[in-house]
Write a protein that holds these residues in place. Structure first.
Motif, PDB file in Angstrom:
ATOM      1  N   THR A 138       0.849  -1.183   0.000  1.00 48.22           N
ATOM      2  CA  THR A 138       0.000   0.000   0.000  1.00 48.22           C
ATOM      3  C   THR A 138       0.886   1.235   0.000  1.00 48.22           C
ATOM      4  N   ALA A 139       0.505   2.220  -0.781  1.00 48.74           N
ATOM      5  CA  ALA A 139       1.212   3.496  -0.768  1.00 48.74           C
ATOM      6  C   ALA A 139       0.648   4.348   0.371  1.00 48.74           C
ATOM      7  N   ARG A 140       1.231   5.514   0.591  1.00 49.51           N
ATOM      8  CA  ARG A 140       0.636   6.467   1.526  1.00 49.51           C
ATOM      9  C   ARG A 140      -0.769   6.809   1.019  1.00 49.51           C
ATOM     10  N   GLY A 141      -1.730   6.823   1.919  1.00 46.99           N
ATOM     11  CA  GLY A 141      -3.106   7.099   1.512  1.00 46.99           C
ATOM     12  C   GLY A 141      -3.866   5.874   1.048  1.00 46.99           C
ATOM     13  N   GLU A 142      -3.344   4.679   1.328  1.00 48.70           N
ATOM     14  CA  GLU A 142      -4.017   3.442   0.930  1.00 48.70           C
ATOM     15  C   GLU A 142      -4.047   2.453   2.089  1.00 48.70           C
ATOM     16  N   GLN A 143      -5.027   1.549   2.062  1.00 50.23           N
ATOM     17  CA  GLN A 143      -5.088   0.414   2.985  1.00 50.23           C
ATOM     18  C   GLN A 143      -5.714  -0.757   2.233  1.00 50.23           C
ATOM     19  N   TYR A 144      -5.504  -1.969   2.753  1.00 49.85           N
ATOM     20  CA  TYR A 144      -6.045  -3.122   2.024  1.00 49.85           C
ATOM     21  C   TYR A 144      -6.119  -4.339   2.942  1.00 49.85           C
ATOM     22  N   GLN A 145      -6.844  -5.364   2.472  1.00 49.16           N
ATOM     23  CA  GLN A 145      -7.003  -6.603   3.228  1.00 49.16           C
ATOM     24  C   GLN A 145      -6.758  -7.799   2.312  1.00 49.16           C
ATOM     25  N   ILE A 146      -6.106  -8.823   2.854  1.00 48.48           N
ATOM     26  CA  ILE A 146      -5.816 -10.030   2.092  1.00 48.48           C
ATOM     27  C   ILE A 146      -6.029 -11.263   2.967  1.00 48.48           C
ATOM     28  N   THR A 147      -6.510 -12.344   2.341  1.00 51.13           N
ATOM     29  CA  THR A 147      -6.572 -13.652   2.986  1.00 51.13           C
ATOM     30  C   THR A 147      -5.533 -14.539   2.320  1.00 51.13           C
TER      31      THR A 147
ATOM     32  N   THR B 158      -5.126 -17.280   6.848  1.00 49.38           N
ATOM     33  CA  THR B 158      -4.758 -16.138   7.679  1.00 49.38           C
ATOM     34  C   THR B 158      -5.205 -14.843   7.006  1.00 49.38           C
ATOM     35  N   ARG B 159      -5.807 -13.958   7.789  1.00 55.02           N
ATOM     36  CA  ARG B 159      -6.268 -12.669   7.265  1.00 55.02           C
ATOM     37  C   ARG B 159      -5.323 -11.571   7.729  1.00 55.02           C
ATOM     38  N   VAL B 160      -5.010 -10.660   6.810  1.00 65.09           N
ATOM     39  CA  VAL B 160      -4.075  -9.578   7.105  1.00 65.09           C
ATOM     40  C   VAL B 160      -4.671  -8.262   6.622  1.00 65.09           C
ATOM     41  N   TRP B 161      -4.646  -7.256   7.494  1.00 67.96           N
ATOM     42  CA  TRP B 161      -5.050  -5.902   7.126  1.00 67.96           C
ATOM     43  C   TRP B 161      -3.788  -5.052   7.043  1.00 67.96           C
ATOM     44  N   LEU B 162      -3.588  -4.348   5.939  1.00 61.71           N
ATOM     45  CA  LEU B 162      -2.425  -3.483   5.755  1.00 61.71           C
ATOM     46  C   LEU B 162      -2.828  -2.024   5.930  1.00 61.71           C
ATOM     47  N   ASN B 163      -2.112  -1.318   6.779  1.00 60.21           N
ATOM     48  CA  ASN B 163      -2.299   0.125   6.909  1.00 60.21           C
ATOM     49  C   ASN B 163      -1.536   0.817   5.780  1.00 60.21           C
ATOM     50  N   ALA B 164      -1.595   2.142   5.754  1.00 68.22           N
ATOM     51  CA  ALA B 164      -0.931   2.896   4.696  1.00 68.22           C
ATOM     52  C   ALA B 164       0.582   2.684   4.730  1.00 68.22           C
ATOM     53  N   ALA B 165       1.218   2.808   3.553  1.00 71.65           N
ATOM     54  CA  ALA B 165       2.674   2.729   3.416  1.00 71.65           C
ATOM     55  C   ALA B 165       3.236   1.450   4.031  1.00 71.65           C
ATOM     56  N   THR B 166       2.661   0.330   3.635  1.00 73.44           N
ATOM     57  CA  THR B 166       3.048  -0.970   4.203  1.00 73.44           C
ATOM     58  C   THR B 166       3.337  -1.971   3.097  1.00 73.44           C
ATOM     59  N   ILE B 167       4.321  -2.832   3.318  1.00 71.78           N
ATOM     60  CA  ILE B 167       4.695  -3.878   2.358  1.00 71.78           C
ATOM     61  C   ILE B 167       4.621  -5.234   3.055  1.00 71.78           C
TER      62      ILE B 167
END
Length: 372
Positions: free
Chosen positions: A170-179, A184-193
């Motif tokens: 995710t870039a700055r200003g973005e968030q996302y979720q993946i299974t 396993t479920r993962v939520w990504l906050n902004a600026a995260t790899i």
């Protein structure tokens, strides 16, 4: 000032009906308390009544621990927070209840959005905001799908081949979720790899890497531990939920456990409600924290707990993708507050400004911060 008078004022603060005169009296009383010169007697009974009222109005139970009277009033303001308001306090000063602002500001910045970039093992990049729901690709015996809710899902369909690593960023200003493929479920906050294998089928352990901030709900598998590696910590779990924060611009790396158990750096075991803090020099400390506040970002809120403006603005900068510029001497008072992450940045800044400490200017992707 008698006990009944101050009790009535605290009650009006709790119901958002306090006048400016009430707040001035309350401020003087707080100053007397902090100076070690109590103006009235023991308030433990009043504290109990206030906390019971909060529980009746909101369903929230607040633990009764030794806290200062102005923190009791801050807790009482929770009813206003849940109604859409925002509460700030300043050490050595009176609490300030402020209402949300609705007028748009010039050069405003909208909230971040739900999107990310998926990089496959062959180097192909997929901008997920540009894709339709359904199957995106298949690799290593796993089908990659974009679900109806916009999240990403990895589903095993055939026998796994060689291990192939994917990256979700995710870039700055973005968030996302993946299974992930193991559930396993993962939520990504902004600026995260997040770097992970497309399939865990041929691996003795389930290992991923994170840079930034992510919340994990790990699928149980007693035969294969789940490991998260960061620049400063290695986290080992069997089945649990926890939050990892290791942004490069933060002073330390933090892992917070919500349920289950995790082991940090193959040594320290965390219990639910504990946080492992690793300083830049490698020093590891364990603290007990408010886990709701730690994962508020995942639930759509900013929640600031005893943070100064530098920590607050780092979060705002990442989510709104703006540069923060400080002008002159900046107060470092600690503040508390809760507000939706999906408001325009002007609404967030206007609310902070009402505390009377700081003022802000928004100029083309930059936020200028100065003393009020």
């Amino acid at each position: 000032m008698d006990e009944k008078h101050i009790s009535d004022i605290i009650d009006r603060i709790a119901t958002n009906t306090a006048t400016d005169e009430d707040l001035a009296v309350y401020s003087a009383w707080c100053d007397a308390q902090q100076a070690g010169k109590p103006a009235i007697g023991d308030l433990s009974a009043q504290e109990t009544l206030i906390l019971e009222k909060i529980h009746r109005q909101t369903g929230i139970t607040i633990s009764r621990r030794k806290i200062f009277p102005w923190r009791i009033a801050a807790a009482a303001a929770l009813a206003g927070i849940l109604a859409g308001g925002f509460y700030w306090y300043r050490h050595s000063s009176r609490p300030t209840q402020v209402a949300m602002q609705t007028a748009p500001a010039p050069a405003d910045v909208p909230a971040g959005k739900n999107t990310a970039t998926l990089t496959l093992a062959n180097g192909k990049k997929i901008l997920l905001s540009d894709t339709q729901t359904g199957k995106l690709t298949e690799q290593a015996g796993v089908e990659v799908n974009k679900a109806a809710d916009g999240s990403l899902e990895y589903r095993p369909v055939n026998g796994a081949t060689a291990v192939q690593y994917n990256t979700l960023s995710t870039a700055r200003g973005e968030q996302y979720q993946i299974t992930l493929a193991d559930g396993t479920r993962v939520w990504l906050n902004a600026a995260t790899i997040l770097t992970f294998p497309a399939s865990f089928a041929q691996q003795a352990e389930r290992a991923v890497e994170v840079n930034g901030e992510a919340y994990f709900e790990v699928a149980a598998d007693p035969t294969r531990p789940f490991k998260v590696r960061t620049n400063h910590q290695q986290i080992q779990v069997l089945g649990t939920s926890f939050n990892v924060n290791n942004y490069a611009d933060e002073p330390c790396a933090r892992t917070t456990l919500l349920s289950g158990a995790v082991k940090i750096n193959e040594a320290q075991v965390l219990k639910p409600g504990q946080q492992a803090v690793t300083e830049k020099n490698g020093t590891l400390k364990i603290a007990t924290v408010n886990t709701d506040g730690i994962v508020a970002w995942k639930n759509g809120y900013f929640e600031f707990n005893n943070e100064n403006i530098y920590g607050i603005m780092r979060k705002i900068s990442r989510w709104y993708n703006v540069e923060v510029i400080y002008e002159g001497d900046i107060p470092t008072n600690e503040m508390e507050g809760t507000i939706s992450r999906f408001e325009n940045v002007s609404k967030v800044l206007n609310t902070i400004e009402k505390a009377g400490l700081l003022k802000f200017r928004i100029v083309t992707g930059k936020i200028y911060v100065s003393k009020y």
